[in-house]
Write a protein that holds these residues in place. Structure first.
Motif, PDB file in Angstrom:
ATOM      1  N   GLY A  99      54.489  33.842  50.798  1.00 31.23           N
ATOM      2  CA  GLY A  99      53.555  33.241  49.864  1.00 31.23           C
ATOM      3  C   GLY A  99      53.403  34.077  48.619  1.00 31.23           C
ATOM      4  N   LEU A 100      52.639  33.560  47.683  1.00 25.96           N
ATOM      5  CA  LEU A 100      52.395  34.278  46.436  1.00 25.96           C
ATOM      6  C   LEU A 100      51.584  35.548  46.692  1.00 25.96           C
ATOM      7  CD1 LEU A 100      52.803  34.077  43.356  1.00 25.96           C
ATOM      8  CD2 LEU A 100      50.648  32.799  43.235  1.00 25.96           C
ATOM      9  N   ALA A 101      50.645  35.474  47.630  1.00 28.08           N
ATOM     10  CA  ALA A 101      49.798  36.624  47.970  1.00 28.08           C
ATOM     11  C   ALA A 101      50.139  37.086  49.376  1.00 28.08           C
ATOM     12  CB  ALA A 101      48.326  36.234  47.880  1.00 28.08           C
ATOM     13  N   GLU A 102      50.674  38.285  49.485  1.00 32.93           N
ATOM     14  CA  GLU A 102      51.013  38.860  50.780  1.00 32.93           C
ATOM     15  C   GLU A 102      50.363  40.237  50.900  1.00 32.93           C
ATOM     16  OE1 GLU A 102      55.288  36.627  51.523  1.00 32.93           O
ATOM     17  OE2 GLU A 102      55.312  38.657  50.709  1.00 32.93           O
ATOM     18  N   GLY A 103      50.769  40.999  51.904  1.00 32.56           N
ATOM     19  CA  GLY A 103      50.125  42.279  52.148  1.00 32.56           C
ATOM     20  C   GLY A 103      50.262  43.254  51.000  1.00 32.56           C
ATOM     21  N   VAL A 162      45.790  44.979  44.765  1.00 29.56           N
ATOM     22  CA  VAL A 162      44.576  44.441  44.147  1.00 29.56           C
ATOM     23  C   VAL A 162      43.342  45.211  44.610  1.00 29.56           C
ATOM     24  CG1 VAL A 162      43.048  42.435  44.054  1.00 29.56           C
ATOM     25  CG2 VAL A 162      45.505  42.153  43.692  1.00 29.56           C
ATOM     26  N   HIS A 163      43.258  45.492  45.905  1.00 31.63           N
ATOM     27  CA  HIS A 163      42.109  46.263  46.402  1.00 31.63           C
ATOM     28  C   HIS A 163      42.081  47.653  45.766  1.00 31.63           C
ATOM     29  CE1 HIS A 163      40.438  43.918  49.976  1.00 31.63           C
ATOM     30  NE2 HIS A 163      41.346  43.121  49.433  1.00 31.63           N
ATOM     31  N   ALA A 164      43.254  48.249  45.575  1.00 34.14           N
ATOM     32  CA  ALA A 164      43.305  49.556  44.910  1.00 34.14           C
ATOM     33  C   ALA A 164      42.851  49.452  43.458  1.00 34.14           C
ATOM     34  CB  ALA A 164      44.719  50.127  44.987  1.00 34.14           C
ATOM     35  N   LEU A 165      43.239  48.375  42.777  1.00 35.73           N
ATOM     36  CA  LEU A 165      42.823  48.184  41.379  1.00 35.73           C
ATOM     37  C   LEU A 165      41.304  48.027  41.276  1.00 35.73           C
ATOM     38  CD1 LEU A 165      45.600  45.784  40.032  1.00 35.73           C
ATOM     39  CD2 LEU A 165      45.250  48.190  39.426  1.00 35.73           C
ATOM     40  N   TRP A 166      40.697  47.327  42.226  1.00 33.79           N
ATOM     41  CA  TRP A 166      39.231  47.228  42.231  1.00 33.79           C
ATOM     42  C   TRP A 166      38.593  48.612  42.271  1.00 33.79           C
ATOM     43  CZ3 TRP A 166      38.999  43.046  46.618  1.00 33.79           C
ATOM     44  CH2 TRP A 166      39.151  41.775  46.056  1.00 33.79           C
ATOM     45  N   LEU A 167      39.154  49.482  43.092  1.00 30.08           N
ATOM     46  CA  LEU A 167      38.566  50.810  43.264  1.00 30.08           C
ATOM     47  C   LEU A 167      38.878  51.733  42.090  1.00 30.08           C
ATOM     48  CD1 LEU A 167      39.425  51.179  47.054  1.00 30.08           C
ATOM     49  CD2 LEU A 167      37.223  50.540  46.051  1.00 30.08           C
ATOM     50  N   LEU A 168      40.017  51.500  41.443  1.00 28.79           N
ATOM     51  CA  LEU A 168      40.373  52.276  40.259  1.00 28.79           C
ATOM     52  C   LEU A 168      39.562  51.848  39.035  1.00 28.79           C
ATOM     53  CD1 LEU A 168      44.271  52.568  40.343  1.00 28.79           C
ATOM     54  CD2 LEU A 168      42.664  54.476  40.107  1.00 28.79           C
ATOM     55  N   PHE A 169      39.329  50.543  38.915  1.00 31.47           N
ATOM     56  CA  PHE A 169      38.669  49.994  37.726  1.00 31.47           C
ATOM     57  C   PHE A 169      37.501  49.102  38.148  1.00 31.47           C
ATOM     58  CE2 PHE A 169      43.286  50.326  36.792  1.00 31.47           C
ATOM     59  CZ  PHE A 169      43.232  51.347  35.851  1.00 31.47           C
ATOM     60  N   PRO A 170      36.476  49.668  38.770  1.00 25.37           N
ATOM     61  CA  PRO A 170      35.373  48.830  39.261  1.00 25.37           C
ATOM     62  C   PRO A 170      34.666  48.055  38.158  1.00 25.37           C
ATOM     63  CG  PRO A 170      34.801  51.166  39.362  1.00 25.37           C
ATOM     64  CD  PRO A 170      36.266  51.087  39.073  1.00 25.37           C
ATOM     65  N   PHE A 204      35.974  46.316  35.985  1.00 25.28           N
ATOM     66  CA  PHE A 204      36.668  45.035  35.830  1.00 25.28           C
ATOM     67  C   PHE A 204      36.861  44.310  37.164  1.00 25.28           C
ATOM     68  CE2 PHE A 204      38.543  47.748  32.394  1.00 25.28           C
ATOM     69  CZ  PHE A 204      37.917  47.110  31.328  1.00 25.28           C
ATOM     70  N   ALA A 205      36.191  44.786  38.219  1.00 25.85           N
ATOM     71  CA  ALA A 205      36.472  44.265  39.563  1.00 25.85           C
ATOM     72  C   ALA A 205      36.169  42.777  39.690  1.00 25.85           C
ATOM     73  CB  ALA A 205      35.679  45.061  40.602  1.00 25.85           C
ATOM     74  N   TRP A 206      35.045  42.321  39.116  1.00 21.93           N
ATOM     75  CA  TRP A 206      34.710  40.914  39.326  1.00 21.93           C
ATOM     76  C   TRP A 206      35.643  39.982  38.563  1.00 21.93           C
ATOM     77  CZ3 TRP A 206      33.088  37.489  35.523  1.00 21.93           C
ATOM     78  CH2 TRP A 206      32.653  38.028  34.310  1.00 21.93           C
ATOM     79  N   GLN A 207      36.134  40.428  37.384  1.00 27.45           N
ATOM     80  CA  GLN A 207      37.120  39.604  36.672  1.00 27.45           C
ATOM     81  C   GLN A 207      38.441  39.536  37.461  1.00 27.45           C
ATOM     82  OE1 GLN A 207      35.324  42.149  35.357  1.00 27.45           O
ATOM     83  NE2 GLN A 207      34.835  41.805  33.185  1.00 27.45           N
ATOM     84  N   LEU A 208      38.867  40.693  37.984  1.00 25.08           N
ATOM     85  CA  LEU A 208      40.068  40.700  38.823  1.00 25.08           C
ATOM     86  C   LEU A 208      39.881  39.834  40.059  1.00 25.08           C
ATOM     87  CD1 LEU A 208      40.956  44.509  38.668  1.00 25.08           C
ATOM     88  CD2 LEU A 208      42.383  42.643  37.808  1.00 25.08           C
ATOM     89  N   ALA A 209      38.660  39.807  40.592  1.00 23.53           N
ATOM     90  CA  ALA A 209      38.403  39.019  41.798  1.00 23.53           C
ATOM     91  C   ALA A 209      38.590  37.528  41.545  1.00 23.53           C
ATOM     92  CB  ALA A 209      36.992  39.300  42.318  1.00 23.53           C
ATOM     93  N   TRP A 210      38.180  37.037  40.377  1.00 21.40           N
ATOM     94  CA  TRP A 210      38.408  35.616  40.066  1.00 21.40           C
ATOM     95  C   TRP A 210      39.899  35.303  40.046  1.00 21.40           C
ATOM     96  CZ3 TRP A 210      35.168  32.219  41.129  1.00 21.40           C
ATOM     97  CH2 TRP A 210      33.828  32.233  40.737  1.00 21.40           C
ATOM     98  N   VAL A 211      40.663  36.163  39.397  1.00 30.28           N
ATOM     99  CA  VAL A 211      42.114  35.947  39.321  1.00 30.28           C
ATOM    100  C   VAL A 211      42.725  36.009  40.715  1.00 30.28           C
ATOM    101  CG1 VAL A 211      44.288  36.832  38.397  1.00 30.28           C
ATOM    102  CG2 VAL A 211      42.220  36.865  36.980  1.00 30.28           C
ATOM    103  N   TRP A 212      42.306  37.000  41.499  1.00 32.18           N
ATOM    104  CA  TRP A 212      42.861  37.171  42.834  1.00 32.18           C
ATOM    105  C   TRP A 212      42.489  35.999  43.744  1.00 32.18           C
ATOM    106  CZ3 TRP A 212      46.671  38.809  45.267  1.00 32.18           C
ATOM    107  CH2 TRP A 212      46.653  39.208  46.602  1.00 32.18           C
ATOM    108  N   ALA A 213      41.271  35.501  43.629  1.00 33.60           N
ATOM    109  CA  ALA A 213      40.868  34.341  44.425  1.00 33.60           C
ATOM    110  C   ALA A 213      41.756  33.144  44.109  1.00 33.60           C
ATOM    111  CB  ALA A 213      39.404  34.001  44.158  1.00 33.60           C
ATOM    112  N   ALA A 214      42.081  32.958  42.835  1.00 35.19           N
ATOM    113  CA  ALA A 214      42.964  31.858  42.456  1.00 35.19           C
ATOM    114  C   ALA A 214      44.367  32.046  43.025  1.00 35.19           C
ATOM    115  CB  ALA A 214      43.019  31.734  40.938  1.00 35.19           C
ATOM    116  N   VAL A 215      44.878  33.276  42.956  1.00 30.01           N
ATOM    117  CA  VAL A 215      46.226  33.555  43.474  1.00 30.01           C
ATOM    118  C   VAL A 215      46.275  33.328  44.984  1.00 30.01           C
ATOM    119  CG1 VAL A 215      47.923  35.393  43.860  1.00 30.01           C
ATOM    120  CG2 VAL A 215      46.836  35.147  41.619  1.00 30.01           C
TER     121      VAL A 215
END
Length: 207
Positions: free
Chosen positions: A159-163, A169-177, A179-190
């Motif tokens: 699939g488009l989203a795998e392990g 993505v989880h690492a990016l949330w922790l690196l750039f908290p 921007f975490a909620w904006q990344l979360a919208w994109v990730w939810a869509a993916v």
């Protein structure tokens, strides 16, 4: 999408590390348990906004998760008796717990500063549907004799989203908290697109 390429790059290094770690006292299940504890620790650190410790715990957790399979295969190749799937069951349930806890931990951390919680709820919903689709496929494919065997315990529909993407993505949330909620919208869509793809592909494969 990236799991196959990541496995080609990482399989040999992980197998070598598993060889170094191959001691009687360290079992694949203990590695899985270590990855679970470290992953939950990462979620707790994120909830407390300790972002750098959370990132370190997250990466070590995923390393432990990547080593349990190579160690199990090494043991089987050496003649150890195979179980009926207990190790794979523990591994996948631990992964789901760590991923869900990771989302919740980041959500608690960033919403304490006033960021919205809705994107993280959308991610959890997408995870739920995506997980249901590929776990249902794996079970039914086993019954129908249509397994997809890539060396793992379950039949994984690509699939488009795998392990690999999830770890990044989880690492990016922790690196750039910030921007975490904006990344979360994109990730939810993916992940949502990936879930729909798995639903369609799984239905077609089992017809």
């Amino acid at each position: 999408m990236l799991d196959a390429a990541a496995r080609r790059v990482l399989d040999r290094p992980l197998a070598r590390v598993a060889g170094v770690l191959d001691r009687p006292w360290l079992s694949p299940d203990r590695l899985t348990a270590a990855g679970l504890v470290l992953g939950l620790g990462s979620a707790a650190a994120a909830a407390a906004t300790w972002w750098w410790p959370a990132l370190a715990l997250w990466l070590v957790s995923r390393l432990a998760d990547g080593l349990d399979g190579p160690l199990a295969r090494r043991r089987r190749a050496a003649g150890a008796p195979a179980d009926a799937g207990a190790g794979g069951f523990f591994d996948i349930t631990a992964d789901f717990l760590v991923y869900g806890a990771g989302v919740l931990g980041v959500a608690l951390g960033v919403t304490a500063g006033g960021d919205p919680w809705q994107p993280f709820a959308a991610v959890l919903l997408a995870y739920y549907v995506n997980g249901a689709a590929f776990l249902a496929f794996s079970s039914l494919a086993e019954r129908a004799g249509r397994q997809l065997d890539d060396g793992r315990s379950l039949s994984f529909l690509g699939g488009l989203a795998e392990g690999t993407e999830t770890i990044v993505v989880h690492a990016l949330w922790l690196l750039f908290p910030v921007f975490a909620w904006q990344l979360a919208w994109v990730w939810a869509a993916v992940v949502g697109v990936s879930a729909v793809h798995r639903m369609v592909a799984g239905h077609r494969a089992l017809r």
